[in-house]
Design a protein around this motif. Structure first.
Motif, PDB file in Angstrom:
ATOM      1  N   UNK A 133      13.277  -2.379  -6.813  1.00  0.00           N
ATOM      2  CA  UNK A 133      13.950  -2.630  -5.529  1.00  0.00           C
ATOM      3  C   UNK A 133      14.035  -1.347  -4.711  1.00  0.00           C
ATOM      4  N   UNK A 134      14.257  -0.214  -5.393  1.00  0.00           N
ATOM      5  CA  UNK A 134      14.314   1.076  -4.690  1.00  0.00           C
ATOM      6  C   UNK A 134      12.963   1.421  -4.066  1.00  0.00           C
ATOM      7  N   UNK A 135      11.885   1.172  -4.815  1.00  0.00           N
ATOM      8  CA  UNK A 135      10.543   1.403  -4.263  1.00  0.00           C
ATOM      9  C   UNK A 135      10.319   0.557  -3.009  1.00  0.00           C
ATOM     10  N   UNK A 136      10.722  -0.700  -3.085  1.00  0.00           N
ATOM     11  CA  UNK A 136      10.521  -1.611  -1.951  1.00  0.00           C
ATOM     12  C   UNK A 136      11.348  -1.151  -0.755  1.00  0.00           C
ATOM     13  N   UNK A 137      12.605  -0.835  -0.984  1.00  0.00           N
ATOM     14  CA  UNK A 137      13.500  -0.450   0.110  1.00  0.00           C
ATOM     15  C   UNK A 137      12.989   0.785   0.843  1.00  0.00           C
ATOM     16  N   UNK A 138      12.622   1.801   0.083  1.00  0.00           N
ATOM     17  CA  UNK A 138      12.137   3.039   0.692  1.00  0.00           C
ATOM     18  C   UNK A 138      10.806   2.813   1.409  1.00  0.00           C
ATOM     19  N   UNK A 139       9.954   1.980   0.836  1.00  0.00           N
ATOM     20  CA  UNK A 139       8.646   1.709   1.456  1.00  0.00           C
ATOM     21  C   UNK A 139       8.786   0.880   2.721  1.00  0.00           C
ATOM     22  N   UNK A 140       9.758  -0.011   2.764  1.00  0.00           N
ATOM     23  CA  UNK A 140      10.018  -0.777   3.997  1.00  0.00           C
ATOM     24  C   UNK A 140      10.477   0.162   5.103  1.00  0.00           C
ATOM     25  N   UNK A 141      11.372   1.086   4.766  1.00  0.00           N
ATOM     26  CA  UNK A 141      11.832   2.059   5.770  1.00  0.00           C
ATOM     27  C   UNK A 141      10.654   2.861   6.307  1.00  0.00           C
ATOM     28  N   UNK A 162       0.833  -1.203   0.000  1.00  0.00           N
ATOM     29  CA  UNK A 162       0.000   0.000   0.000  1.00  0.00           C
ATOM     30  C   UNK A 162       0.869   1.255   0.000  1.00  0.00           C
ATOM     31  N   UNK A 163       1.982   1.214   0.733  1.00  0.00           N
ATOM     32  CA  UNK A 163       2.902   2.352   0.722  1.00  0.00           C
ATOM     33  C   UNK A 163       3.537   2.493  -0.654  1.00  0.00           C
ATOM     34  N   UNK A 164       3.969   1.360  -1.229  1.00  0.00           N
ATOM     35  CA  UNK A 164       4.574   1.375  -2.569  1.00  0.00           C
ATOM     36  C   UNK A 164       3.635   2.025  -3.575  1.00  0.00           C
ATOM     37  N   UNK A 165       2.371   1.617  -3.554  1.00  0.00           N
ATOM     38  CA  UNK A 165       1.440   2.137  -4.551  1.00  0.00           C
ATOM     39  C   UNK A 165       1.052   3.586  -4.269  1.00  0.00           C
ATOM     40  N   UNK A 166       1.106   3.996  -3.025  1.00  0.00           N
ATOM     41  CA  UNK A 166       0.866   5.418  -2.743  1.00  0.00           C
ATOM     42  C   UNK A 166       1.986   6.271  -3.338  1.00  0.00           C
ATOM     43  N   UNK A 167       3.206   5.710  -3.379  1.00  0.00           N
ATOM     44  CA  UNK A 167       4.325   6.408  -4.022  1.00  0.00           C
ATOM     45  C   UNK A 167       4.144   6.409  -5.539  1.00  0.00           C
ATOM     46  N   UNK A 168       3.813   5.251  -6.096  1.00  0.00           N
ATOM     47  CA  UNK A 168       3.626   5.126  -7.545  1.00  0.00           C
ATOM     48  C   UNK A 168       2.531   6.055  -8.060  1.00  0.00           C
ATOM     49  N   UNK A 169       1.496   6.249  -7.248  1.00  0.00           N
ATOM     50  CA  UNK A 169       0.355   7.070  -7.663  1.00  0.00           C
ATOM     51  C   UNK A 169       0.537   8.550  -7.348  1.00  0.00           C
ATOM     52  N   UNK A 170       1.729   8.910  -6.847  1.00  0.00           N
ATOM     53  CA  UNK A 170       2.040  10.323  -6.619  1.00  0.00           C
ATOM     54  C   UNK A 170       1.483  10.902  -5.346  1.00  0.00           C
ATOM     55  N   UNK A 171       1.065  10.050  -4.421  1.00  0.00           N
ATOM     56  CA  UNK A 171       0.493  10.543  -3.170  1.00  0.00           C
ATOM     57  C   UNK A 171       1.561  10.834  -2.109  1.00  0.00           C
ATOM     58  N   UNK A 172       2.783  10.357  -2.332  1.00  0.00           N
ATOM     59  CA  UNK A 172       3.857  10.533  -1.345  1.00  0.00           C
ATOM     60  C   UNK A 172       5.054  11.189  -2.026  1.00  0.00           C
ATOM     61  N   UNK A 173       4.960  12.503  -2.228  1.00  0.00           N
ATOM     62  CA  UNK A 173       6.010  13.205  -2.956  1.00  0.00           C
ATOM     63  C   UNK A 173       7.340  13.151  -2.215  1.00  0.00           C
ATOM     64  N   UNK A 174       7.285  13.115  -0.870  1.00  0.00           N
ATOM     65  CA  UNK A 174       8.515  13.054  -0.090  1.00  0.00           C
ATOM     66  C   UNK A 174       9.308  11.793  -0.398  1.00  0.00           C
ATOM     67  N   UNK A 175       8.600  10.680  -0.637  1.00  0.00           N
ATOM     68  CA  UNK A 175       9.268   9.428  -0.963  1.00  0.00           C
ATOM     69  C   UNK A 175       9.588   9.344  -2.452  1.00  0.00           C
ATOM     70  N   UNK A 176       8.730   9.920  -3.285  1.00  0.00           N
ATOM     71  CA  UNK A 176       8.972   9.899  -4.733  1.00  0.00           C
ATOM     72  C   UNK A 176      10.285  10.582  -5.079  1.00  0.00           C
ATOM     73  N   UNK A 177      10.618  11.646  -4.353  1.00  0.00           N
ATOM     74  CA  UNK A 177      11.867  12.371  -4.597  1.00  0.00           C
ATOM     75  C   UNK A 177      13.060  11.451  -4.384  1.00  0.00           C
ATOM     76  N   UNK A 178      12.988  10.606  -3.359  1.00  0.00           N
ATOM     77  CA  UNK A 178      14.086   9.683  -3.075  1.00  0.00           C
ATOM     78  C   UNK A 178      14.265   8.677  -4.201  1.00  0.00           C
ATOM     79  N   UNK A 179      13.165   8.244  -4.807  1.00  0.00           N
ATOM     80  CA  UNK A 179      13.244   7.303  -5.933  1.00  0.00           C
ATOM     81  C   UNK A 179      13.948   7.973  -7.108  1.00  0.00           C
ATOM     82  N   UNK A 180      13.561   9.211  -7.405  1.00  0.00           N
ATOM     83  CA  UNK A 180      14.140   9.925  -8.547  1.00  0.00           C
ATOM     84  C   UNK A 180      15.630  10.171  -8.345  1.00  0.00           C
ATOM     85  N   UNK A 181      16.039  10.337  -7.084  1.00  0.00           N
ATOM     86  CA  UNK A 181      17.454  10.547  -6.801  1.00  0.00           C
ATOM     87  C   UNK A 181      18.278   9.311  -7.138  1.00  0.00           C
TER      88      UNK A 181
END
Length: 290
Positions: free
Chosen positions: A149-157, A91-110
């Motif tokens: 893997x980056x999505x999973x790692x950040x979402x686990x944290x 659920x956290x992963x998909x909230x990032x994928x759908x643009x609901x968690x910009x704070x985490x999305x930035x980490x993926x783009x980095x």
């Protein structure tokens, strides 16, 4: 003609079903074949729109298989085998994928831009092509799997932080349970700083607040408890808290609401810092409304 060879019988069947669904029965099953004994999906070119096949293959990767890969990473690399825990992280992963968690999305783009899957699909499909899905995955989609893997790692944290936060909230609720209130109503003003007012709308000075704090609270929870806000609130344990803020979604406001639950009434304001008289008027209006 296009021919996609799968290592997994289940993958072959799922892609075949998805392909038929995309074409909605047109063309017929005679034009899209599933060779179950060899795990091959064969598309005959005489009536089938190859562009639709490419789109279906793309969707199979990013909608159907992506979930499989996320769960495999969770289980094989991070040893999350419990289905409920997996679901929370998903659920956290998909909230990032759908643009609901910009704070985490930035980490993926980095960590690097997501590979262009459409381009890879376009390249693999040629006239009269035959290819292995698993080879395509290994040689063309390896960068994509790294991104997953980056999505999973950040979402686990994030999941672990949320678990710690919930434990923290429950610990403070337990501290509050059965505690004798030192005040019926407390007014709490969030502005540039936090200001406490008693039932008579008189400001409670910082020194007096410090004297009210239960020392056991700071001793047992020195890291988590904020001595400027949470500690005095828990020590006073008021029956009700009227909280005035410009931003009801501020993290500390949410934390206070989570700890004190139905005891908290949040009232928002805009513009200048409210005066004591404004707070009193708001309180009177609330009582009259009740």
């Amino acid at each position: 003609m296009a021919e996609i060879i799968f290592r997994s019988k289940m993958d072959a069947k799922r892609f075949y079903d998805h392909l038929l669904k995309c074409f909605r029965g047109n063309p017929s099953n005679q034009d899209i074949l599933l060779l179950e004994d060899r795990y091959i999906v064969k598309v005959l070119d005489r009536k089938v729109n190859l562009e639709k096949v490419k789109l279906a293959f793309y969707e199979f990767i990013v909608k159907i298989k992506r979930d499989d890969w996320f769960r495999a990473i969770l289980q094989d690399q991070y040893f999350f085998e419990d289905s409920e825990e997996q679901q929370h992280i998903m659920e956290i992963i998909y909230s990032v994928l759908e643009g609901q968690r910009e704070d985490l999305s930035v980490l993926i783009k980095e960590n690097g831009e997501e590979p262009n899957i459409r381009e890879a699909v376009e390249e693999i499909f040629q006239d009269n092509v035959s290819f292995s899905f698993d080879s395509f995955l290994k040689f063309r989609l390896r960068p994509y799997l790294k991104v997953l893997e980056s999505y999973v790692e950040i979402s686990i944290d994030e999941y672990k932080m949320e678990q710690e936060y919930q434990m923290f909230i429950q610990t403070l609720r337990d501290f509050l349970t059965g505690r004798e209130p030192k005040m019926d109503t407390l007014h709490l003003l969030f502005d540039e700083e936090i200001t406490f007012f008693d039932e008579k709308f008189e400001e409670i000075k910082r020194g007096e607040l410090m004297r009210m704090i239960d020392r056991k609270l700071l001793f047992n929870h020195p890291v988590y408890v904020d001595s400027a806000s949470i500690a005095p609130l828990l020590s006073i344990a008021p029956k009700s808290i009227l909280l005035y803020t410009k931003n009801p979604e501020e993290p500390l406001v949410r934390t206070i609401r989570n700890i004190f639950e139905e005891r908290v009434l949040v009232k928002s304001f805009k513009g200048l810092r409210p005066t004591k008289e404004w707070i009193q008027q708001e309180n009177n209006a609330n009582e009259n409304g009740a």
